[in-house]
Design a protein around this motif. Sequence first.
Motif: not given
Length: 393
Positions: A291-319
């Motif tokens: 039940n996560l909400s709010g913006m996706i932190p722009k700071e996550l763009q610094q995670l250069s090693a990230l190969a798989s990110l799943n944020l589906s089925f939450n209440y996130l919003e924004g750019e």
Amino acid sequence: MSSAIDFFIPTNHLSGNFMINMWFHFPQLRRFGIGLNQFTGIIPDSLSNISGLERLDRSGNSLTGQLPGSLGMLKHLHLLGLEFNILGRGMSGDLNFLYSLTNISKIGNLINLTVLSAAQNYLTRVIPTSIGKLQNLRELDLSRNRLSGLLPSTLSNLSQLFYLNTSYNNLEGNIPTYLRNCHNMEILDLNHKKMSGSIPENVISHFNQLRSLYRQKNSFTGPLPADVGQLKNLNELLVSNNNLSGEIPRELGSCLVLVYLNMAINSFQGNIPLSFSSLRGVQFLDLSCNNLSGMIPKELQQLSALASLNLSFNYLEGEVRSKGFFQKCECNFKHWEQEVLWGIPQLQLPPCSDVESAKHSKGKHLSIKIIIAISIADVSCLAFQLVDLLHLT
């Protein structure tokens, strides 16, 4: 052959029953390994006559029946590998051999045993309290059996234990606080059981050396304790498929060597912690179905090693930012009038609409539910599904 010290024939296609009088042929044997073959039959009592045996590996065969109590006479035994067989009768007494292994009235109790693995058999009933007498035990694997009841409190005596796996059984109850005494724990696997209740505070933080913590597919409730952030050596944290709730502790950002983080299918709420930007080595991050909400932190763009990110089925919003991890993902969520997939050229999706004025239209309130599934492999991102977009008052 009577003077042989080592006998190893693993990973072949050998079959047949064990020689009941094999001790007569190998009286000096110290290390015996026949793993990953096709041997059948029972483990003979006469094996205990090879009194100097130090390593016994019979894993990965089709051995049946009960484990003989006479194994307790092998006082020099360090490793006992019995996993991936068909041991046990599916009834009371399957683990009675542990009593003989630990009976201090016997001269040959297994005080030197450091590795005990009996995974993937048919062992049933409870884990006997006598397991706590194997105080030199460092690895204990009883996973994928039919064990039930509670984890025995005597596990607290195993201060040398660094690997404990009791997953895929019918064990129940809460996580016992006495496990904090196992301060050398590096891998703790409690997956796929019937355990419930809250995760107690001031237990996890005692595992200073912990590298992997698995607690998936149970019924744990309440928050994830903030002291998880004290696990400076943690590589893997898997707590998906539970009933955990509350906010994701920002202290997780202190687990700087974390590589694999799965918190999916729970009831976590609030924002994605900004501290996640410190997880520079994380490669797999799954926060879906919460039940996560709010913006996706722009700071996550610094995670250069990230190969798989799943944020589906939450209440996130924004750019979603177009830098770093999100370099190939561009989508500004400004105005939309129908359910639609937008923004990923690789999937031939149309570009996002750009009608800023609709956000300020009189008598209209914007309600956003964003389902995001992002995975980097050959293609950097998947899609953004926007639903429940516009409600008229």
